[in-house]
Design an enzyme around this catalytic site. Structure first.
Site, PDB file in Angstrom:
ATOM      1  N   ARG A  41      17.024 -14.645 -28.214  1.00 37.75           N
ATOM      2  CA  ARG A  41      18.138 -15.268 -28.915  1.00 37.75           C
ATOM      3  C   ARG A  41      17.656 -15.913 -30.219  1.00 37.75           C
ATOM      4  O   ARG A  41      18.320 -15.838 -31.239  1.00 37.75           O
ATOM      5  CB  ARG A  41      18.779 -16.341 -28.030  1.00 37.75           C
ATOM      6  CG  ARG A  41      19.997 -16.986 -28.679  1.00 37.75           C
ATOM      7  CD  ARG A  41      20.265 -18.394 -28.158  1.00 37.75           C
ATOM      8  NE  ARG A  41      20.622 -18.439 -26.773  1.00 37.75           N
ATOM      9  CZ  ARG A  41      21.867 -18.336 -26.312  1.00 37.75           C
ATOM     10  NH1 ARG A  41      22.865 -18.185 -27.142  1.00 37.75           N
ATOM     11  NH2 ARG A  41      22.109 -18.389 -25.031  1.00 37.75           N
ATOM     12  N   SER A  81       0.830  -1.212   0.000  1.00 36.09           N
ATOM     13  CA  SER A  81       0.000   0.000   0.000  1.00 36.09           C
ATOM     14  C   SER A  81       0.866   1.265   0.000  1.00 36.09           C
ATOM     15  O   SER A  81       0.541   2.255  -0.651  1.00 36.09           O
ATOM     16  CB  SER A  81      -0.929   0.006   1.214  1.00 36.09           C
ATOM     17  OG  SER A  81      -0.162  -0.130   2.390  1.00 36.09           O
ATOM     18  N   SER A 137      26.031 -19.848 -28.610  1.00 39.41           N
ATOM     19  CA  SER A 137      25.827 -20.556 -27.346  1.00 39.41           C
ATOM     20  C   SER A 137      27.183 -20.957 -26.781  1.00 39.41           C
ATOM     21  O   SER A 137      28.209 -20.819 -27.439  1.00 39.41           O
ATOM     22  CB  SER A 137      24.947 -21.772 -27.571  1.00 39.41           C
ATOM     23  OG  SER A 137      25.419 -22.485 -28.676  1.00 39.41           O
ATOM     24  N   GLU A 152      31.362 -16.258 -13.446  1.00 39.97           N
ATOM     25  CA  GLU A 152      30.117 -15.790 -12.844  1.00 39.97           C
ATOM     26  C   GLU A 152      29.129 -16.947 -12.826  1.00 39.97           C
ATOM     27  O   GLU A 152      29.423 -18.012 -13.371  1.00 39.97           O
ATOM     28  CB  GLU A 152      29.559 -14.583 -13.612  1.00 39.97           C
ATOM     29  CG  GLU A 152      29.325 -14.849 -15.072  1.00 39.97           C
ATOM     30  CD  GLU A 152      29.242 -13.549 -15.882  1.00 39.97           C
ATOM     31  OE1 GLU A 152      28.171 -12.942 -15.883  1.00 39.97           O
ATOM     32  OE2 GLU A 152      30.238 -13.183 -16.518  1.00 39.97           O
ATOM     33  N   LYS A 170      28.992 -26.629 -15.980  1.00 42.53           N
ATOM     34  CA  LYS A 170      27.632 -26.922 -15.544  1.00 42.53           C
ATOM     35  C   LYS A 170      27.595 -27.762 -14.274  1.00 42.53           C
ATOM     36  O   LYS A 170      28.493 -28.562 -14.022  1.00 42.53           O
ATOM     37  CB  LYS A 170      26.874 -27.681 -16.652  1.00 42.53           C
ATOM     38  CG  LYS A 170      26.704 -26.902 -17.940  1.00 42.53           C
ATOM     39  CD  LYS A 170      25.583 -25.892 -17.872  1.00 42.53           C
ATOM     40  CE  LYS A 170      24.235 -26.488 -18.211  1.00 42.53           C
ATOM     41  NZ  LYS A 170      24.062 -26.732 -19.644  1.00 42.53           N
ATOM     42  N   LYS A 185      25.858 -19.087 -13.902  1.00 42.70           N
ATOM     43  CA  LYS A 185      25.073 -19.233 -15.128  1.00 42.70           C
ATOM     44  C   LYS A 185      23.596 -19.240 -14.735  1.00 42.70           C
ATOM     45  O   LYS A 185      23.092 -20.231 -14.201  1.00 42.70           O
ATOM     46  CB  LYS A 185      25.452 -20.511 -15.866  1.00 42.70           C
ATOM     47  CG  LYS A 185      24.795 -20.595 -17.226  1.00 42.70           C
ATOM     48  CD  LYS A 185      25.415 -21.665 -18.089  1.00 42.70           C
ATOM     49  CE  LYS A 185      24.922 -21.547 -19.523  1.00 42.70           C
ATOM     50  NZ  LYS A 185      23.442 -21.612 -19.604  1.00 42.70           N
TER      51      LYS A 185
HETATM   52  O1  I6G Z   1      24.149 -18.198 -22.464  1.00 41.62           O
HETATM   53  C1  I6G Z   1      25.037 -17.477 -21.778  1.00 41.62           C
HETATM   54  C2  I6G Z   1      24.894 -17.278 -20.425  1.00 41.62           C
HETATM   55  C3  I6G Z   1      25.818 -16.533 -19.720  1.00 41.62           C
HETATM   56  C4  I6G Z   1      26.154 -16.930 -22.461  1.00 41.62           C
HETATM   57  C5  I6G Z   1      27.098 -16.174 -21.731  1.00 41.62           C
HETATM   58  C6  I6G Z   1      26.916 -15.977 -20.342  1.00 41.62           C
HETATM   59  O2  I6G Z   1      27.835 -15.261 -19.716  1.00 41.62           O
HETATM   60  C7  I6G Z   1      27.702 -15.149 -18.330  1.00 41.62           C
HETATM   61  N1  I6G Z   1      28.170 -15.658 -22.375  1.00 41.62           N
HETATM   62  C8  I6G Z   1      28.327 -15.875 -23.696  1.00 41.62           C
HETATM   63  C9  I6G Z   1      29.516 -15.323 -24.364  1.00 41.62           C
HETATM   64  C10 I6G Z   1      27.378 -16.620 -24.430  1.00 41.62           C
HETATM   65  N2  I6G Z   1      26.298 -17.143 -23.800  1.00 41.62           N
HETATM   66  C11 I6G Z   1      27.535 -16.880 -25.876  1.00 41.62           C
END
Ligand code: I6G
Length: 385
Positions: A130, A26, A74, A107, A306, A109
């Site tokens: 994409r 609110s 990708s 970093e 991954k 994903k």
């Molecule tokens: O699909 C992606 C996720 C994260 C990425 C990526 C990414 O960087 C943190 N970086 C690149 C260069 C590409 N795909 C092609």
């Protein structure tokens, strides 16, 4: 107006990105209303970054196809330390003696949808999915409704064309709220936050997209980066400075440090406000990235490290009945052994007869098995087809 905009941005970030609202809905509505009233009274003073017009334009009948200036490629995948070391060795093999063992940037994903954004002289003008990497769909109106997306970049007002790529995602808490609401209304629920984010971006009515709790996290600058910035980590720091949400960055020097970062992210995974499916590792120097180039559709200078899959398909061979110490009978599924969440699973509890009925699971079925963290594996789905 500036004060109200700053407050609304803070609260949007707290609500949509951090999932940690600092005020009641609110009070938030009151702040919005005050800004709307000022904008109606002083239309000439409407600020370019006002969050008021961020709630969705008129519905579209279809999305327009847009060709990317630079293909949206990708990433390759690695799944363990050996693969990771091989990736870093292959990078070294392509570099001169003086360039050996470059710095890497890592970093998380994020498990969302990659989009490309364009800003002209600081003004948000376009968002494209994409798609197949060459051509995507114009989702400008929907992305415009994402609350942590800057519509106006004062610090990029002299940049003719800025292209920022990143991930659109739905934070876990927002996803659960959305599904709870859908269930209450007897509507279809989404399977996971990624599907919910994808469904939201595909809405032809931007007002529906606006009602969905989405967030944008930038991960690269593909056009218009100031020349003084020569690293991926520097590019992300700059994106953060000019108004984007970016995820945290770690710079590493060798496979051991990369592995340590990867493991630290696994530790944090459950507690994060959004879902991730691994980490990303990139050669930090933009000049070296350029030099390394691409192999078919993947950069040679980056890969995804991954996490082990948490849901996999396998065959349920038989169901056995175990008798416990107290005489309780528990059905146990005997699986074709399969790696899930990093360990090999060959037995799965089916809990009780009711669970077997609910799943309608039978000996010989193909099933999905889910195992996350330390939680015991379970059958989440039977593949009738
Ligand atoms: O699909 C992606 C996720 C994260 C990425 C990526 C990414 O960087 C943190 N970086 C690149 C260069 C590409 N795909 C092609």
């Amino acid at each position: 107006m500036r004060t109200l905009i700053a407050a609304l941005k803070t609260h949007n970030n707290a609500y949509y990105v951090l999932d940690n609202p600092m005020i009641e809905d609110s009070e938030y509505d009151q702040l919005r209303l005050s800004l709307i009233e000022l904008e109606e009274e002083y239309p000439d003073l409407v600020q370019p970054d006002s969050p008021i017009n961020q709630v969705g334009d008129v519905p579209l009948s279809a999305f327009t196809q847009v060709t990317h200036d630079l293909p949206m490629l990708s990433l390759g995948n690695v799944f363990d330390y050996d693969d990771l070391s091989d990736f870093m060795r292959r990078v070294n093999d392509r570099l001169s003696v003086a360039q050996q063992n470059p710095e890497y940037e890592m970093e998380m994903k994020l498990d969302g949808l990659a989009v490309s954004l364009k800003y002209e002289y600081g003004q948000y003008v376009q968002a494209v999915t994409r798609g197949d990497g060459q051509t995507g769909e114009d989702i400008t109106q929907n992305v415009k409704t994402i609350r942590n997306l800057p519509l106006w970049l004062a610090d990029a007002k002299d940049i003719e064309l800025l292209e920022v790529r990143g991930e659109v995602l739905m934070p876990k808490a927002g996803f659960e709220r959305l599904n709870r609401l859908a269930e209450e209304n007897g509507e279809k629920t989404f399977a996971n936050p990624r599907n919910a984010a994808a469904g939201s971006l595909r809405q032809l009515d931007p007002a529906v997209a606006a009602s969905r709790p989405l967030a944008f996290y930038g991960y690269s600058v593909n056009q218009g980066l100031p020349e003084r910035i020569d690293t991926q980590s520097g590019a992300l720091a700059w994106l953060g400075d000019i108004g984007f949400t970016v995820s945290a960055v770690r710079v590493v020097a060798n496979p051991r440090e990369a592995q340590a970062y990867y493991e630290s992210v696994i530790e944090k995974r459950e507690k994060l406000p959004f879902e991730i499916d691994g980490t990303v590792i990139k050669v930090n120097s933009l000049a070296l990235q350029q030099q390394l180039g691409f192999l078919s559709r993947e950069p040679r200078w980056a890969t995804a490290y991954k996490f082990p899959a948490e849901t996999v398909m396998t065959r349920l061979h038989t169901i056995e009945w175990q008798v416990g110490r107290t005489g309780q009978i528990t059905p146990v599924g005997k699986l074709e052994p399969v790696k899930v969440g990093g360990v090999t699973v060959s037995n799965v509890t089916l809990h009780n007869f009711g669970e077997i009925q609910r799943l309608d699971v039978r000996a010989g079925d193909m099933v999905s098995v889910h195992r996350a963290g330390d939680v015991i594996p379970k059958v989440t789905r039977v593949w009738e087809e």
